[in-house]
Enzyme design. Sequence first.
Site, PDB file in Angstrom:
ATOM      1  N   TYR A   1       4.134  -7.881   0.947  1.00 26.78           N
ATOM      2  CA  TYR A   1       3.728  -6.461   0.976  1.00 26.78           C
ATOM      3  C   TYR A   1       4.227  -5.710  -0.267  1.00 26.78           C
ATOM      4  O   TYR A   1       3.470  -4.971  -0.905  1.00 26.78           O
ATOM      5  CB  TYR A   1       4.245  -5.807   2.265  1.00 26.78           C
ATOM      6  CG  TYR A   1       4.019  -4.309   2.299  1.00 26.78           C
ATOM      7  CD1 TYR A   1       2.746  -3.779   2.502  1.00 26.78           C
ATOM      8  CD2 TYR A   1       5.085  -3.431   2.096  1.00 26.78           C
ATOM      9  CE1 TYR A   1       2.546  -2.401   2.508  1.00 26.78           C
ATOM     10  CE2 TYR A   1       4.886  -2.054   2.107  1.00 26.78           C
ATOM     11  CZ  TYR A   1       3.619  -1.545   2.306  1.00 26.78           C
ATOM     12  OH  TYR A   1       3.418  -0.181   2.297  1.00 26.78           O
TER      13      TYR A   1
ATOM     14  N   SER B   1      -0.159   2.049  -2.355  1.00 21.39           N
ATOM     15  CA  SER B   1      -0.949   1.936  -1.124  1.00 21.39           C
ATOM     16  C   SER B   1      -2.442   1.705  -1.350  1.00 21.39           C
ATOM     17  O   SER B   1      -3.155   1.362  -0.404  1.00 21.39           O
ATOM     18  CB  SER B   1      -0.786   3.186  -0.278  1.00 21.39           C
ATOM     19  OG  SER B   1       0.434   3.113   0.411  1.00 21.39           O
TER      20      SER B   1
ATOM     21  N   TYR C   1      -3.516   9.601   4.985  1.00 26.77           N
ATOM     22  CA  TYR C   1      -2.499   9.841   6.030  1.00 26.77           C
ATOM     23  C   TYR C   1      -2.772  11.165   6.734  1.00 26.77           C
ATOM     24  O   TYR C   1      -3.899  11.427   7.115  1.00 26.77           O
ATOM     25  CB  TYR C   1      -1.088   9.768   5.427  1.00 26.77           C
ATOM     26  CG  TYR C   1      -0.985   8.623   4.467  1.00 26.77           C
ATOM     27  CD1 TYR C   1      -1.094   7.317   4.934  1.00 26.77           C
ATOM     28  CD2 TYR C   1      -0.856   8.816   3.096  1.00 26.77           C
ATOM     29  CE1 TYR C   1      -1.054   6.249   4.065  1.00 26.77           C
ATOM     30  CE2 TYR C   1      -0.815   7.743   2.225  1.00 26.77           C
ATOM     31  CZ  TYR C   1      -0.918   6.485   2.714  1.00 26.77           C
ATOM     32  OH  TYR C   1      -0.894   5.437   1.861  1.00 26.77           O
TER      33      TYR C   1
ATOM     34  N   LYS D   1      -3.734  -1.497  -0.170  1.00 30.69           N
ATOM     35  CA  LYS D   1      -4.007  -1.753   1.252  1.00 30.69           C
ATOM     36  C   LYS D   1      -5.506  -1.912   1.525  1.00 30.69           C
ATOM     37  O   LYS D   1      -5.902  -2.540   2.504  1.00 30.69           O
ATOM     38  CB  LYS D   1      -3.450  -0.609   2.113  1.00 30.69           C
ATOM     39  CG  LYS D   1      -1.919  -0.526   2.093  1.00 30.69           C
ATOM     40  CD  LYS D   1      -1.439   0.766   2.734  1.00 30.69           C
ATOM     41  CE  LYS D   1       0.075   0.897   2.718  1.00 30.69           C
ATOM     42  NZ  LYS D   1       0.522   2.247   3.100  1.00 30.69           N
TER      43      LYS D   1
ATOM     44  N   VAL E   1       1.421   6.108  -3.822  1.00 35.80           N
ATOM     45  CA  VAL E   1       2.538   6.925  -4.311  1.00 35.80           C
ATOM     46  C   VAL E   1       2.829   6.722  -5.808  1.00 35.80           C
ATOM     47  O   VAL E   1       3.677   7.409  -6.366  1.00 35.80           O
ATOM     48  CB  VAL E   1       3.847   6.746  -3.488  1.00 35.80           C
ATOM     49  CG1 VAL E   1       3.701   7.331  -2.098  1.00 35.80           C
ATOM     50  CG2 VAL E   1       4.299   5.306  -3.450  1.00 35.80           C
TER      51      VAL E   1
HETATM   52  N1  GLN Z   1       4.960   0.698  -1.165  1.00 35.24           N
HETATM   53  C1  GLN Z   1       4.901   2.029  -0.637  1.00 35.24           C
HETATM   54  C2  GLN Z   1       5.642   2.097   0.701  1.00 35.24           C
HETATM   55  O1  GLN Z   1       5.554   1.189   1.448  1.00 35.24           O
HETATM   56  C3  GLN Z   1       3.468   2.451  -0.467  1.00 35.24           C
HETATM   57  C4  GLN Z   1       3.324   3.845   0.061  1.00 35.24           C
HETATM   58  C5  GLN Z   1       2.159   4.606  -0.497  1.00 35.24           C
HETATM   59  O2  GLN Z   1       1.664   4.365  -1.589  1.00 35.24           O
HETATM   60  N2  GLN Z   1       1.755   5.624   0.228  1.00 35.24           N
HETATM   61  O3  GLN Z   1       6.319   3.026   0.997  1.00 35.24           O
END
Ligand code: GLN
Length: 304
Positions: free
Chosen positions: A189, A64, A240, A67, A258
Amino acid sequence: MQDYQHILNEIYTTLKKVKTKGEVARYIPELAKMNPDHLGIHLRLITGESFSTGDTNIPFSIQSISKVFSLAKAFQLMGNKLWKRIGVEPSGNPFNHMSLLEQENGIPRNPLINSGAIVIADILLSHLKNPKDDFINFVRELTHDDTIDFNETIALSEKRTGYNNYAAAYLLKSFGNLENDVEDVLDFYFHQCSIMMNCAQLTNAFVVFANRGRCIHNKKHLSLHKVKRINAIMLTCGFYDEAGEFAFEVGLPGKSGVGGGIVALLPHYYVISTWSPPLNKKGNSYLGMKALELFTEKTELTIF
Ligand code: GLN
């Protein structure tokens, strides 16, 4: 100047002794294979000096954290028209939560939750000539490192098991907030999430957000207007439903993934990245959060 190397070493030694650390992400099978014992911290001051401790040269899946790069690219391309399709409010929910998306007619709360990042991926797909190549080149340019790449195995692993992201993408499509096909948007993505970087590379790449839009070679990539907004989104939405806790304990804008990475920054002063794969219940690196809390406590360098 403070003795940053000594501070990083102290944090490393303290954290190596911590027993309960959380769990490595298992919902993406390839990530479950990560060694939970890695720990790295890399700091770069805006003046250019760098300090490292632990596993800072081993690349990991940034997940993530990507992003923030995709948001920066889409903001560069679209300007404030972006905010017609995505909000800028924290969700107070896990990164893959969907009920608000339905209530709010397919407009994701912010660009750092999965649904928001999927809309950004759609925008990049519509605007970039060679989306994957152009995007990886943007990340390479910010980092000044051409070796950075996608990890096809991780992207494929997530594609096979990413049911939740498929559900979010179809919901977005049903509300008319995706221009491209769900498969194509998610392929982009999953690739952006699979990008491999080490702590040193991540730190270098994020200098652009700490240095008023200028990268480590002083080239201007983003206006202050945009950097201000991207940092505000990182502060309020980067973790989050733990964004409040991160602001409370650490006091910096930042972003987690993650794969166990976290990158955080103090505008005009420094960027710091940590990597430790085990995650807490909210999906953020357990030791990474602790490392950053200790760092801002010891140095007293926070935005507050
Ligand atoms: N690729 C992961 C997902 O879409 C990214 C989530 C994350 O790093 N929080 O679930």
